[in-house]
Design an enzyme around this catalytic site. Structure first.
Site, mmCIF file in Angstrom:
data_model
loop_
_atom_site.group_PDB
_atom_site.id
_atom_site.type_symbol
_atom_site.label_atom_id
_atom_site.label_comp_id
_atom_site.label_asym_id
_atom_site.label_seq_id
_atom_site.Cartn_x
_atom_site.Cartn_y
_atom_site.Cartn_z
ATOM 1 N N ARG A 171 0.825 -1.217 0.000
ATOM 2 C CA ARG A 171 0.000 0.000 0.000
ATOM 3 C C ARG A 171 0.860 1.269 0.000
ATOM 4 O O ARG A 171 0.518 2.265 0.618
ATOM 5 C CB ARG A 171 -0.975 -0.013 1.190
ATOM 6 C CG ARG A 171 -1.940 -1.185 1.183
ATOM 7 C CD ARG A 171 -2.838 -1.173 -0.056
ATOM 8 N NE ARG A 171 -3.699 -2.365 -0.084
ATOM 9 C CZ ARG A 171 -3.438 -3.467 -0.777
ATOM 10 N NH1 ARG A 171 -2.317 -3.550 -1.507
ATOM 11 N NH2 ARG A 171 -4.263 -4.479 -0.768
ATOM 12 N N SER A 221 -11.538 -0.838 2.204
ATOM 13 C CA SER A 221 -10.830 -1.484 3.304
ATOM 14 C C SER A 221 -10.150 -0.413 4.157
ATOM 15 O O SER A 221 -9.324 0.349 3.667
ATOM 16 C CB SER A 221 -9.800 -2.462 2.749
ATOM 17 O OG SER A 221 -9.152 -3.154 3.784
ATOM 18 N N GLU A 291 -5.291 1.945 6.327
ATOM 19 C CA GLU A 291 -4.976 1.891 4.899
ATOM 20 C C GLU A 291 -5.620 3.084 4.210
ATOM 21 O O GLU A 291 -5.044 3.666 3.291
ATOM 22 C CB GLU A 291 -5.499 0.584 4.307
ATOM 23 C CG GLU A 291 -5.366 0.478 2.795
ATOM 24 C CD GLU A 291 -5.825 -0.862 2.273
ATOM 25 O OE1 GLU A 291 -6.516 -0.859 1.234
ATOM 26 O OE2 GLU A 291 -5.514 -1.884 2.892
#
Length: 299
Positions: A171, A221, A291
């Site tokens: 990420r 998410s 995230e």
């Protein structure tokens, strides 16, 4: 200042004090001082040059699918690149502009019988955001398929960066560190069978629909995967599904998602995130890192 920037770029759609809740997938977020929708690389570069000269902070948001904008909004100039959305396939490559949707890009690849992007068939972000976050799902991620990316540096230079220069990690990409603006990305794919590619995309989308709360606004998410754990399972095991603050709720369908169930604010989202982090740490001594990208000013 609003009159000045608007008169400087009459050909560009520029809005003042525009609520960003209109553009985010959570349907939350305060106003942008100036919100611009450039249609080309040249317009983007001109806006960045202007903002730099006039000491305006610059923020770029894509489809705002994995983003929370605080209720105070964003100062300076905010760019949304969704009008830069061309996708082109040549040989074994697909090149997509930053504002193109990742889903549309996977469809173009499938149409040309190019395999490698199937994992992204249901990711709701833009190409620029996907590069920025090294987006991934179902065992795939951007770093596996990106050959090169064209960026605009904050100094106004256009550069092409290869996969290695993007320093991809979980990420993460180098553009998070230096503030470069993604303009387009080229994916190196493999020749395949269109029907087989479509079947895999359909299967992954069916899995996504079965597991994720796609019927409600969310930021995707919320938490990164902790080493050795799954964030959703930790949240579920902590008994947090259904926890609500204001209009934001830990999804009862997938614990890794926070959904807008009743006119939530960004502050509601942040309160839920904080409570989840504190509860999971208290129960399991695992720190959940976000995230989702959280930007903007406090209300």
């Amino acid at each position: 200042m609003s009159t000045t920037i608007e008169s400087a770029f009459p050909q560009i759609n520029i809005l003042t004090h525009e609520p960003l809740s209109t553009y985010t997938n959570t349907e939350t977020g305060g106003p942008a001082d100036f919100l611009a929708f450039p249609k080309s690389v040249a317009e983007t570069r001109d806006l960045v040059d202007y903002a730099t000269q006039h000491q305006l902070p610059i923020t770029v948001i894509g489809n705002a699918s994995n983003l929370i904008v605080r209720d105070g909004g964003i100062r300076g100039l905010t760019l949304i690149l969704t009008d830069m959305n061309q996708v082109m396939a040549v040989g074994d490559s697909v090149t997509a502009e930053a504002g193109a949707s990742l889903i549309e890009t996977t469809k173009v690849a499938q149409h040309h019988a190019l395999s490698g992007l199937e994992f992204a068939a249901g990711i709701p972000g833009s190409i620029g955001g996907a590069v920025f976050m090294n987006a991934g799902a179902y065992g795939g991620e951007m770093s596996f398929v990106i050959e090169s990316v064209q960026v605009l540096t904050r100094e106004g230079q256009i550069e092409t960066r290869d996969n290695q220069a993007l320093a991809f990690a979980y990420r993460h990409s180098s553009v998070q560190d230096d503030g470069a603006i993604v303009l387009s990305a080229t994916f190196r794919l493999k020749k395949g069978n269109s029907e087989a590619i479509q079947a895999q995309m359909d299967d992954l989308n069916a899995q996504r629909a079965a597991k994720q709360p796609l019927d409600l606004p969310s930021c995707g998410s919320v938490f990164k995967r902790p080493v050795g754990y799954f964030a959703g399972k930790l949240i579920h095991d902590a008994g947090l599904q259904g926890f609500t603050s204001g209009g934001a709720q830990v999804s009862t369908k997938h614990a890794g998602f926070i959904v807008n169930v009743d006119r939530a604010t960004a502050t509601d989202y942040l309160n839920v995130i904080k409570h989840v982090q504190e509860t999971v740490y208290a129960k399991f001594q695992v720190r959940l890192e976000t995230e989702v990208r959280i930007i903007g000013a406090e209300a």
